[in-house]
Design a protein around this motif. Structure first.
Motif, short mmCIF file in Angstrom:
data_model
loop_
_atom_site.label_atom_id
_atom_site.label_comp_id
_atom_site.label_asym_id
_atom_site.label_seq_id
_atom_site.Cartn_x
_atom_site.Cartn_y
_atom_site.Cartn_z
N THR A 166 97.58 33.51 -104.15
CA THR A 166 98.32 34.42 -102.80
C THR A 166 99.76 34.64 -102.91
O THR A 166 99.80 35.79 -103.04
CB THR A 166 97.35 33.84 -101.83
OG1 THR A 166 95.63 33.90 -102.40
CG2 THR A 166 97.38 35.48 -101.11
N GLN A 225 100.33 38.58 -94.57
CA GLN A 225 99.85 39.09 -96.00
C GLN A 225 99.45 37.94 -96.30
O GLN A 225 97.97 38.38 -96.91
CB GLN A 225 100.62 39.89 -96.34
CG GLN A 225 101.48 40.90 -96.10
CD GLN A 225 100.25 41.84 -95.55
OE1 GLN A 225 98.93 42.45 -95.49
NE2 GLN A 225 100.92 42.89 -94.28
N ARG A 256 95.19 37.45 -96.12
CA ARG A 256 94.15 37.64 -97.34
C ARG A 256 92.83 36.32 -97.55
O ARG A 256 92.41 36.65 -98.10
CB ARG A 256 94.83 37.65 -98.97
CG ARG A 256 95.33 39.06 -99.42
CD ARG A 256 96.30 39.08 -100.54
NE ARG A 256 97.30 40.73 -99.81
CZ ARG A 256 98.18 40.30 -100.57
NH1 ARG A 256 98.44 39.69 -102.00
NH2 ARG A 256 99.78 41.38 -100.22
#
Lengths: 191, 191
Positions: B59, B75, B79
């Motif tokens: 990620t 972010q 996620r």
């Protein structure tokens, strides 16, 4: 005396290979006497840190309550850090590899970390006008600011003989955390 | 299968009172088979968390490298958190008291915490233009942001059946950390 005996034994036969009985015998005292001073073998690694951290509650209580709570916490942590000069690096931070202690050292480190987080969180929640903040943001701030201070202490210990004062490292590490949480936690006071 | 056997046994006879041999026997497999899947008894408490965290490196690698590094980390953590809905609360977070596991649970928690901090720190240090930041501020940010996310996960787990999504808690907890470190860590890119 117990600390010195332990230091010798850990270096001679590793932390894991040393029992509380060994330490008491080397120091010339009984096991019962050991437990009058320490509750576990790992406490010996933390003597300096525990002594330094013991002042945090009083330091928080002394902070100016008119200042933003994030600033009060910042000042209190810097005052605690000011107790640690370049020549006073706690054993738990420097003897890591040598004493083959990592897993027990980590567990005893976490226990201490959680105590300090709890103290900061209690202070944040107890500040006048801050009652509603004994919540997610207050918990996140308390955890993050103490974690940043711990990261600073590890960098400081690793920096070698030119390391200077711990407080400078702690300032770099915790000030951005305090700045980030200021608009969240100090909203009540500013309004 | 091993997870279910372990769940039954921990509830029947506590975590501490259950051996790996007990778990293997209940599941109808050998001890060797146990060690093909898990490296320690405590891993069983973390099955869900470990599966969720396993996606963090990929990620982070997928994040937009034109965004500020603090925003990319934010972010990526959101996620990862998005994998945990209200009905998927990992065992390590909810069975704390019941299984009488706290000290070993804390040690295994810290080990996982340090792995995630290491991943974030590596990412922060490896970003183009960020090489000089694989330093105190980068380490403090990585430690503080993961610590804030952990605090959020604990609040979320404790919030009961109306808890909603983990990601909302993580956002409240980590966004101030990212905002605070943005002017420090993203100075190189902004100039």
């Amino acid at each position: 005396m117990l600390e010195e005996a332990a230091a010798e034994l850990f270096l001679e036969q590793t932390y894991a290979g040393t029992t509380i009985g060994d330490i008491a015998r080397r120091a010339g005292v009984s096991r019962n006497t050991f437990f009058n001073y320490f509750s576990a073998k790992s406490d010996l690694l933390w003597v300096d840190v525990d002594a330094g951290l013991a002042v945090l509650p009083a330091t928080l209580a002394d902070c100016d309550r008119a200042a933003p709570v994030t600033e009060s916490v910042r000042q209190a942590l810097l005052r605690v850090a000011a107790g640690f000069g370049p020549g006073r690096v706690p054993w738990a931070l420097t003897q890591y590899e040598l004493m083959a202690t990592s897993s027990e050292l980590e567990a005893s480190a976490l226990a201490r970390f959680l105590v300090q987080v709890g103290l900061v969180h209690e202070y944040v929640g107890a500040r006048p006008g801050q009652a509603a903040l004994a919540d997610l943001a207050g918990r996140a701030f308390s955890t993050a600011v103490v974690a940043a201070a711990v990261a600073a202490a590890r960098e400081w210990a690793a920096a070698g003989v030119g390391r200077g004062e711990l407080a400078g490292y702690v300032d770099v590490a915790i000030s951005p955390v305090c700045a980030g949480f200021h608009p969240v936690l100090d909203r009540v006071q500013d309004s």
